[in-house]
Design a protein around this motif. Structure first.
Motif, PDB file in Angstrom:
ATOM      1  N   VAL A  52      43.754  29.814  12.607  1.00  0.00           N
ATOM      2  CA  VAL A  52      43.407  29.489  11.219  1.00  0.00           C
ATOM      3  C   VAL A  52      41.957  29.898  10.912  1.00  0.00           C
ATOM      4  CG1 VAL A  52      42.854  27.528   9.735  1.00  0.00           C
ATOM      5  CG2 VAL A  52      45.120  27.710  10.741  1.00  0.00           C
ATOM      6  N   THR A  53      41.056  29.664  11.837  1.00  0.00           N
ATOM      7  CA  THR A  53      39.647  30.004  11.575  1.00  0.00           C
ATOM      8  C   THR A  53      39.499  31.493  11.264  1.00  0.00           C
ATOM      9  OG1 THR A  53      38.988  28.257  13.070  1.00  0.00           O
ATOM     10  CG2 THR A  53      37.294  29.861  12.518  1.00  0.00           C
ATOM     11  N   ASP A  54      40.184  32.335  12.050  1.00  0.00           N
ATOM     12  CA  ASP A  54      40.097  33.781  11.791  1.00  0.00           C
ATOM     13  C   ASP A  54      40.673  34.110  10.411  1.00  0.00           C
ATOM     14  OD1 ASP A  54      38.999  34.188  14.284  1.00  0.00           O
ATOM     15  OD2 ASP A  54      40.913  34.613  15.248  1.00  0.00           O
ATOM     16  N   GLY A  98      39.523  24.528   7.914  1.00  0.00           N
ATOM     17  CA  GLY A  98      40.489  24.612   9.017  1.00  0.00           C
ATOM     18  C   GLY A  98      40.441  23.343   9.852  1.00  0.00           C
ATOM     19  N   GLU A  99      39.260  22.964  10.285  1.00  0.00           N
ATOM     20  CA  GLU A  99      39.091  21.759  11.093  1.00  0.00           C
ATOM     21  C   GLU A  99      39.371  20.512  10.244  1.00  0.00           C
ATOM     22  OE1 GLU A  99      37.589  24.461  12.024  1.00  0.00           O
ATOM     23  OE2 GLU A  99      37.568  24.315  14.193  1.00  0.00           O
ATOM     24  N   TYR A 100      38.874  20.544   8.987  1.00  0.00           N
ATOM     25  CA  TYR A 100      39.007  19.380   8.106  1.00  0.00           C
ATOM     26  C   TYR A 100      40.476  18.988   7.933  1.00  0.00           C
ATOM     27  CZ  TYR A 100      38.991  16.985   3.539  1.00  0.00           C
ATOM     28  OH  TYR A 100      39.205  16.110   2.515  1.00  0.00           O
ATOM     29  N   SER A 111      28.197  27.954  15.583  1.00  0.00           N
ATOM     30  CA  SER A 111      28.722  29.271  15.925  1.00  0.00           C
ATOM     31  C   SER A 111      30.161  29.102  16.429  1.00  0.00           C
ATOM     32  CB  SER A 111      27.841  29.963  16.961  1.00  0.00           C
ATOM     33  OG  SER A 111      27.692  29.143  18.080  1.00  0.00           O
ATOM     34  N   ARG A 112      30.882  30.210  16.597  1.00  0.00           N
ATOM     35  CA  ARG A 112      32.299  30.146  16.974  1.00  0.00           C
ATOM     36  C   ARG A 112      32.487  29.296  18.238  1.00  0.00           C
ATOM     37  NH1 ARG A 112      36.058  33.537  14.479  1.00  0.00           N
ATOM     38  NH2 ARG A 112      37.468  31.934  15.286  1.00  0.00           N
ATOM     39  N   GLY A 113      33.554  28.554  18.260  1.00  0.00           N
ATOM     40  CA  GLY A 113      33.820  27.666  19.396  1.00  0.00           C
ATOM     41  C   GLY A 113      33.014  26.376  19.328  1.00  0.00           C
TER      42      GLY A 113
HETATM   43  N1  ASP Z   1      37.792  26.842  15.041  1.00  0.00           N
HETATM   44  C1  ASP Z   1      36.513  27.330  15.408  1.00  0.00           C
HETATM   45  C2  ASP Z   1      36.639  28.658  16.125  1.00  0.00           C
HETATM   46  O1  ASP Z   1      37.728  29.181  16.251  1.00  0.00           O
HETATM   47  C3  ASP Z   1      35.705  26.337  16.187  1.00  0.00           C
HETATM   48  C4  ASP Z   1      36.328  25.838  17.465  1.00  0.00           C
HETATM   49  O2  ASP Z   1      37.515  26.018  17.721  1.00  0.00           O
HETATM   50  O3  ASP Z   1      35.612  25.255  18.244  1.00  0.00           O
HETATM   51  O4  ASP Z   1      35.649  29.203  16.522  1.00  0.00           O
END
Ligand code: ASP
Length: 433
Positions: free
Chosen positions: A49-51, A112-114, A180-182
């Protein structure tokens, strides 16, 4: 005991994943604080979803129709909601998102997270607390940890069960700011510190850290225990299970971090803390990364090496290039940097170095890979580097540079990019198996 449990994107990718999370949190009363990433890939060909949301924002920005992307995103949330019989009014949520697109990329991507957190909170029966009300960013883009910890301590008492979306917080004016990502890994560790948790559990799609990457070595062993410092060394060299910065909030107060597989938590995972009891395993892990360059500088015989090194380092500083290592000999030294960091300015850097009349010659050695052999117990054991070099020699792998500092937590060797997988396999065979 109070545990923060964070679930990564692939752990929330379907209604079956939600059910597994419910099993996990219900199996331990201490798991009172849950953090979630956005819905990730349900299979290797799927999209995160984030992408999709980043892609959707690019469409918004360039005024291209984004309906298709939005409908893929919507269908992921609606499927989970319907399969689990949840009540969340997703139509209202999505209308709201579309009405607020002017709030920018961080806002849209954070949804996405929300939304994942809203669904998961309802499913688990946890109270949803928005990360924008907990995590405060300063306008320089860094989290204001002091304020954030205070807010967390005042909002989360350790009794009630709460669910927080990862990956974002907000500036003091309320605008959303992403990590940042992740970055949901960082949210989890900030929360663990803020509530003074007894443990931070990070549930993901792998059972923990492997001694070497399973993409390179067949069936590598799992690391059971590792220190924060070792973890940082391995992550920096490409072992990417958890966000590199996730250890900072918890390291100095020694909150242990456990990596676990959502779909097989019984495997026990990897425990990360400041001290590990195991003194048997000399090598904790092996990791490597391609794409380094060595700028080899030869000075004139009579000149002062210290001056030249400091001159050269200043040149790199002016070009904003971080330095990995500086192996030296009497009349020359190399500065190892990431190739990517000098790809646009190498000629400027060389020209500026040449301005110094005491520099006789400059050579660039490209396509270097660095291999780090990491182990806190190496300090007690002579002969490890000898073994590494003999293994590399026997496998016909030429060592271009060597680096180890006196903490003896890691030995780094530079080899040809093309030898990287062979070297990691050979060191694993020779030292671990
Ligand atoms: N959803 C975000 C990402 O893909 C953050 C995460 O998963 O930690 O980077």
């Amino acid at each position: 005991m109070l545990v923060v449990a964070k679930f990564g994107g692939s752990s929330v990718a379907s209604s079956a994943c939600f059910k597994q999370i419910k099993n996990i949190v219900e199996s331990d009363e201490c798991r009172k604080i849950v953090v979630t990433s956005a819905i990730g890939k349900a299979n290797p060909d799927d999209n995160k979803v984030t992408d999709l949301l980043y892609l959707m924002y690019a469409h918004v920005k360039y005024k291209v129709n984004y309906d298709n992307i939005l409908s893929i995103v919507k269908s992921k949330y609606f499927t989970i909601k319907e399969e689990l019989g949840l009540k969340l009014d997703l139509n209202k949520e999505f209308d709201n998102i579309v009405a607020n697109l002017k709030l920018g990329e961080d806002y849209l991507v954070s949804r996405g997270e929300y939304l994942t957190a809203l669904l998961l909170a309802e499913y688990l029966g946890y109270e949803f607390i928005d990360a924008k009300d907990l995590i405060v960013f300063d306008y320089n883009g860094k989290v204001n940890l002091e304020k954030t910890y205070k807010i967390i301590a005042s909002r989360i008492d350790g009794q009630k069960k709460v669910l927080v979306p990862g990956f974002y917080g907000a500036y003091p004016n309320g605008d959303i700011k992403l990590f940042s990502r992740g970055g949901s890994d960082i949210t989890g560790s900030i929360l663990a510190r803020g509530v003074n948790a007894s443990k931070y559990e990070n549930f993901t799609d792998v059972p923990g850290f492997y001694v070497a990457s399973p993409k390179i070595v067949d069936n590598p062993k799992l690391i059971k225990e590792i220190t924060y410092n070792e973890l940082r060394e391995l992550s920096y060299m490409g072992a990417s299970v958890i966000h590199e910065e996730a250890v900072f909030p918890i390291q100095d107060v020694n909150i242990p971090l456990q990596i676990l597989a959502t779909h097989s938590p019984e495997l026990g995972g990897t425990m990360i803390s400041s001290k590990c009891s195991d003194k048997e395993n000399i090598i904790t892990g092996i990791a490597g990364k391609k794409g380094f360059a060595a700028i080899n500088i030869v000075k004139s015989k009579a000149s002062d090496k210290l001056n030249i090194i400091s001159y050269a380092l200043n040149v790199l500083k002016e070009h904003n290039v971080p330095v990995e290592s500086i192996p030296t000999s009497i009349d020359s030294f190399s500065i190892v940097v990431e190739e990517e960091k000098v790809s646009n300015n190498l000629y400027d850097i060389i020209a500026m170095l040449k301005e110094n009349p005491e520099i006789e010659d400059i050579k660039i050695d490209n396509e270097i890979a660095l291999v780090a052999v990491v182990g806190r117990n190496m300090v007690y054991k002579p002969g490890i580097s000898a073994k590494i070099f003999s293994i590399l020699g026997k496998n016909d792998i030429n060592v271009k540079l060597i680096s180890q500092n006196t903490s003896e937590i890691n030995i780094i060797v530079g080899i040809k990019n093309s030898d990287l997988n062979k070297a990691i396999n050979a060191i694993y065979e020779g030292l671990i198996k």
